[in-house]
Every structure is written in C-alpha cells, then in structure tokens.
Design a protein around this motif. Sequence first.
Motif, PDB file in Angstrom:
ATOM      1  N   LEU A  40       0.829  -1.209   0.000  1.00 35.50           N
ATOM      2  CA  LEU A  40       0.000   0.000   0.000  1.00 35.50           C
ATOM      3  C   LEU A  40       0.858   1.251   0.000  1.00 35.50           C
ATOM      4  N   GLU A  41       1.892   1.273   0.837  1.00 29.70           N
ATOM      5  CA  GLU A  41       2.767   2.458   0.906  1.00 29.70           C
ATOM      6  C   GLU A  41       3.524   2.663  -0.405  1.00 29.70           C
ATOM      7  N   GLU A  42       3.932   1.570  -1.025  1.00 30.83           N
ATOM      8  CA  GLU A  42       4.649   1.680  -2.303  1.00 30.83           C
ATOM      9  C   GLU A  42       3.737   2.254  -3.384  1.00 30.83           C
ATOM     10  N   ILE A  43       2.496   1.806  -3.417  1.00 26.23           N
ATOM     11  CA  ILE A  43       1.544   2.332  -4.398  1.00 26.23           C
ATOM     12  C   ILE A  43       1.267   3.815  -4.129  1.00 26.23           C
ATOM     13  N   GLN A  44       1.121   4.183  -2.864  1.00 26.27           N
ATOM     14  CA  GLN A  44       0.910   5.592  -2.534  1.00 26.27           C
ATOM     15  C   GLN A  44       2.085   6.455  -2.977  1.00 26.27           C
ATOM     16  N   LEU A  45       3.308   5.933  -2.815  1.00 25.97           N
ATOM     17  CA  LEU A  45       4.500   6.658  -3.268  1.00 25.97           C
ATOM     18  C   LEU A  45       4.461   6.858  -4.779  1.00 25.97           C
ATOM     19  N   ASP A  47       1.850   6.739  -6.782  1.00 26.47           N
ATOM     20  CA  ASP A  47       0.751   7.638  -7.149  1.00 26.47           C
ATOM     21  C   ASP A  47       1.158   9.098  -6.940  1.00 26.47           C
ATOM     22  N   GLY A  48       1.865   9.361  -5.845  1.00 24.16           N
ATOM     23  CA  GLY A  48       2.329  10.726  -5.581  1.00 24.16           C
ATOM     24  C   GLY A  48       3.329  11.195  -6.621  1.00 24.16           C
ATOM     25  N   LYS A  51       1.629  12.030  -9.860  1.00 20.10           N
ATOM     26  CA  LYS A  51       0.990  13.344  -9.817  1.00 20.10           C
ATOM     27  C   LYS A  51       2.012  14.458  -9.960  1.00 20.10           C
ATOM     28  N   GLU A  86      -8.383  -1.403  -2.789  1.00 20.84           N
ATOM     29  CA  GLU A  86      -8.335  -0.220  -1.927  1.00 20.84           C
ATOM     30  C   GLU A  86      -7.754   0.990  -2.659  1.00 20.84           C
ATOM     31  N   THR A  87      -6.806   0.753  -3.550  1.00 21.47           N
ATOM     32  CA  THR A  87      -6.118   1.847  -4.239  1.00 21.47           C
ATOM     33  C   THR A  87      -6.670   2.125  -5.636  1.00 21.47           C
ATOM     34  N   TYR A  89      -6.811   0.015  -8.264  1.00 21.26           N
ATOM     35  CA  TYR A  89      -6.078  -0.629  -9.353  1.00 21.26           C
ATOM     36  C   TYR A  89      -6.621  -2.014  -9.714  1.00 21.26           C
TER      37      TYR A  89
END
Length: 237
Positions: A40-45, A47-48, A51, A86-87, A89
């Motif tokens: 989850l943290e890797e995907i959030q990174l 995604d950021g 952007k 959740e993300t 994808y």
Amino acid sequence: FDLAEIQSLNAHERTSDGTTVVYPSRYPLGKSQFRVPTLLEEIQLLDGLNKSRQTDTGLYIELKAPNWHLAQGQDSAAAVLDVLRETGYAERADRVFLQCFDHSTLKRLRQQFNTPLPLIQLIGENEWGEDTDSDYLEMRSPEALAEIARYADGIGPWLPHVLQPGSNGGLVPTGLVADAHKVGLLVHPYTLRQDELPEGILHLDEIHQALFIEAGADGAFTDFPDLTRRFIDELPR
C-alpha cells in the motif's frame, strides 16, 4: 515477524555477506536508513510521483512464495487483490501486471478471484526451488506454452532462456519468444543489468538490440529503466 518487527529493520543494497555489496556501483551501503514499505505504501508513493511528475507509471507486482505463505495461514494472492481494490487498481488492466513462479497461484487469480489483470507466468531454473510443482524446462516447450496461454497472458523467462551466445559473438534468439507469440503470450524476460553483462557484451544496448529487435520481446525487467527506456524511445517509429 509481524509488520512492526519487519519495519524495524533497515533495508539496504544487496550484499553477499552483510558487508560486501554485490553491485559496487549502486547505492552505497550504510549511507542512509530505509525501512521496508508495505505494498500500500509503495503504491501511494508511486501515485504521488505520478501526480508530481505528471506521469502514469503502472504496477508490476510479483507474488513471492505464495504456497509457503498459505502454509503459514496467509493468503498473499487475496491480500494483494485487497490492496489493489483499496487503491483503485483492481480493474486497471492497462496499468497492472501480476507475476508469479507458481502456476497454481496464477490459476487461482484467474479462476477463483476472476481478476481481469494480466497475469505473467515466471519461468526460472528447476534448481532454484521457486516452485517444486513446476518443471521449468518443460514449461518452455510449445505444448506447455499453449497450456500457459489458458490461464496467463504472458511469460517472464530468465534472460538466458531467450538469448544465447552466438557462434560469432554477440547474442542470438533461442526461439522461445517466437514460440510464445504463436500461442498469443507476451514475453517479458528478466533481468537486464548494465553492471552484470554476459561475457563478451560491452553495453546494455547490445542486449536491448538482441532482445527487442532480433528476438521480438514485448517488454523486460530492468535494473536500469533509464537506459532501457532511452533505447526504446530512440527506435524508429
């Protein structure tokens, strides 16, 4: 270990004995501290970064030793799909690949979980012990490739399965890519490394040329995405 214990560890460049780095030209050992991120943290990174850099980089996720995890009471295939839902994808077949050495896990993903995401059957060497139920030598045969095409969208073979030393030097295709393409499979060999070239090869572009132009591979795993991306971008359209 539970997650808190895992995240108390320090992640660092690969070493052979804890102090000697395998790839000396890469990130120096002991210069900073990095913890182990969750998916989850890797995907959030990512995604950021997508952007902030106005890019659309996707995900290529490998399920490691899923049968071992199942024996410990943890279903890693289900867990990965939960994070992807959740993300946002879970339905993004244009931006996510799932890969695994274990064919039974890929079949579960397709048949039990009905994932629309493209699946890649990794192919290694039998002595690696990645999946004791798979014969990776047999898996490269035309008959086995046709069976793989029933549950997966492509294969991820070891680079020597795709390219072999030529009689006059350089690298030449083995025929695996052509056989896979005949049954509609993508081919994504692994792993391209500028700092670990085959004997007689002086630059990664020699592998790029043999892999993408001569063998016709559809993609590749690379530790040097900048070099691989540059080669692809400079190809004549």
